[in-house]
Design an enzyme around this catalytic site. Sequence first.
Site, PDB file in Angstrom:
ATOM      1  N   HIS A  66       0.871  -1.180   0.000  1.00 55.63           N
ATOM      2  CA  HIS A  66       0.000   0.000   0.000  1.00 55.63           C
ATOM      3  C   HIS A  66       0.910   1.233   0.000  1.00 55.63           C
ATOM      4  O   HIS A  66       2.020   1.183   0.549  1.00 55.63           O
ATOM      5  CB  HIS A  66      -0.842  -0.042   1.276  1.00 55.63           C
ATOM      6  CG  HIS A  66      -1.915   0.989   1.378  1.00 55.63           C
ATOM      7  ND1 HIS A  66      -1.678   2.266   1.813  1.00 55.63           N
ATOM      8  CD2 HIS A  66      -3.244   0.929   1.109  1.00 55.63           C
ATOM      9  CE1 HIS A  66      -2.810   2.945   1.822  1.00 55.63           C
ATOM     10  NE2 HIS A  66      -3.775   2.160   1.399  1.00 55.63           N
TER      11      HIS A  66
ATOM     12  N   ASP B  77       3.044  -4.729   8.079  1.00 51.33           N
ATOM     13  CA  ASP B  77       1.809  -3.946   7.929  1.00 51.33           C
ATOM     14  C   ASP B  77       0.630  -4.921   8.017  1.00 51.33           C
ATOM     15  O   ASP B  77       0.361  -5.668   7.083  1.00 51.33           O
ATOM     16  CB  ASP B  77       1.858  -3.223   6.571  1.00 51.33           C
ATOM     17  CG  ASP B  77       0.521  -2.589   6.199  1.00 51.33           C
ATOM     18  OD1 ASP B  77      -0.470  -2.775   6.934  1.00 51.33           O
ATOM     19  OD2 ASP B  77       0.477  -1.916   5.148  1.00 51.33           O
TER      20      ASP B  77
ATOM     21  N   GLN C 284      -4.533  -5.450   6.829  1.00 52.36           N
ATOM     22  CA  GLN C 284      -5.526  -6.376   6.243  1.00 52.36           C
ATOM     23  C   GLN C 284      -5.405  -7.773   6.836  1.00 52.36           C
ATOM     24  O   GLN C 284      -5.843  -8.759   6.224  1.00 52.36           O
ATOM     25  CB  GLN C 284      -5.346  -6.458   4.712  1.00 52.36           C
ATOM     26  CG  GLN C 284      -5.489  -5.140   4.001  1.00 52.36           C
ATOM     27  CD  GLN C 284      -6.919  -4.599   4.007  1.00 52.36           C
ATOM     28  OE1 GLN C 284      -7.874  -5.310   4.319  1.00 52.36           O
ATOM     29  NE2 GLN C 284      -7.065  -3.329   3.668  1.00 52.36           N
TER      30      GLN C 284
ATOM     31  N   LYS D 227     -10.512  -1.016  10.391  1.00 44.87           N
ATOM     32  CA  LYS D 227     -10.673  -2.210   9.541  1.00 44.87           C
ATOM     33  C   LYS D 227     -10.963  -3.441  10.393  1.00 44.87           C
ATOM     34  O   LYS D 227     -11.104  -4.553   9.888  1.00 44.87           O
ATOM     35  CB  LYS D 227      -9.407  -2.430   8.709  1.00 44.87           C
ATOM     36  CG  LYS D 227      -9.133  -1.285   7.715  1.00 44.87           C
ATOM     37  CD  LYS D 227      -7.930  -1.587   6.869  1.00 44.87           C
ATOM     38  CE  LYS D 227      -7.339  -0.367   6.213  1.00 44.87           C
ATOM     39  NZ  LYS D 227      -8.057   0.083   5.013  1.00 44.87           N
TER      40      LYS D 227
ATOM     41  N   CYS E  33      -4.729   2.445  -3.781  1.00 37.07           N
ATOM     42  CA  CYS E  33      -3.485   2.934  -3.145  1.00 37.07           C
ATOM     43  C   CYS E  33      -2.351   1.936  -3.318  1.00 37.07           C
ATOM     44  O   CYS E  33      -1.484   1.801  -2.437  1.00 37.07           O
ATOM     45  CB  CYS E  33      -3.681   3.256  -1.667  1.00 37.07           C
ATOM     46  SG  CYS E  33      -4.871   4.550  -1.382  1.00 37.07           S
TER      47      CYS E  33
END
Length: 416
Positions: free
Chosen positions: A133, A210, A213, A236, A374
């Site tokens: 991202h 990261d 997700q 999220k 993104c």
Amino acid sequence: MTEEINGAAYSHFDPELFRKDFPVLHQNIHGKPLVYLDNAATTQKPQVVIDTIAEYYKGYNSNIHRGVHQLSQKATDEYEKARVKIQKFLNAPKSREIVLLRGTTEAINLVASSYGRKFIKSGDEIIISEMEHHSNIVPWQMLCEQTGAVLKVIPMNDLGELMMDEYKKLLTEKTKIVSVVHASNTLGTENPVEEITRLAHTVGAKVLIDGAQAVQHFKVDVQAIGCDFYAFSGHKLYGPTGIGVLWGREELLEVMPPYQGGGDMILSVTFDKTVYNEIPYKFEAGTPNIADTIALGTAIDYIESIGIDQISTYESELYLYAEETILPIDEVTLIGCAEKKGSVFSFKLKDVHPHDVGTIMDMEGVAIRTGHMCTQPVMKHFGVPALSRISIGLYNTKADIDRAAEGIKKVLEVFA
Ligand code: 7TS
């Protein structure tokens, strides 16, 4: 085991029951019942999370870490309790390693800015991947510009899997940081973060994962991964916007300089010298996002009362159903076919622009994401300007996927 959530009893995974917890899902869009399939952008919030925010403002709104009065103490207690919930959720060793920030973006910027400023110098190398991202690309580019460090990129194959042999070739004693996504927001690929970390550590590099997700889809255990930093966003994970988390190893956070200066991050201030507060407060300058932090704690309670493993199994089944239902439509090309993937179905629809796909599907009441997500380097890899993306959450059902398939067919009718 039967759980009690929001007054409803759940004895097995039943998304229809969970749907009742999410007020926003129960509305019509353009006269049709909403189907929300943009969960990778942000998830909806259960009533308990909304209630937690209202309870804070109605019952004990107060600043934290500074008042001796009862409201302030209650707010401080609830805020710090949320930190402990987050620590346990990630299986982090200590709650003082949990830094409360605005989101994944701010967490990555904090590490790039603070760790980077102190430890990265000209000629050092930072490794990211082709599927990041923008928030895991740009902060490192900025650091490279400032320091003269060099950015290296792990390429991916056409299935959307990282090329681990290429990664091994990139690792040298110059590598200081490896920062990769746990699960891709565009391709759904779940990366082998344990292996990526183990290899990075053989050359002494620090590893940031990261997890924007990941945490909402499967169990994340930072100690099992072995990484040095882990970032995610509350919004999220069925929590509020404006609150996110950086977990960092205590010994690293200790030696990193503050990210911002201000109130709450100091022990003492004179015009000659300021002594910084201990971690994590050293990184939490100013009045933080108190209500949303507490509500993120509630979101974690909510997830845990259902069971992250149950969510994971259910979503994987639903993802397979999406493949079975949507892939037979001839004009659909799935982008992202990694062996290990889930919950994200990004696709090309013949030569129809994704913007048109999204607009027509919206008219059918189906909310999906369209655009470059993104992740412009991913678009470049697959030779497309943009994609359409269906992304799954715990309240989605097979009926939602059927509606998405009907929406796609409608787009094809319009463009026939
Ligand atoms: N990393 C990944 C993998 C993401 O998917 C996102 C947001 C971020 C970082 C940034 O998170 P933030 O909460 O700080 O903004 N991804 C998306 C998306 O896929 N659609 O909208 C936002």
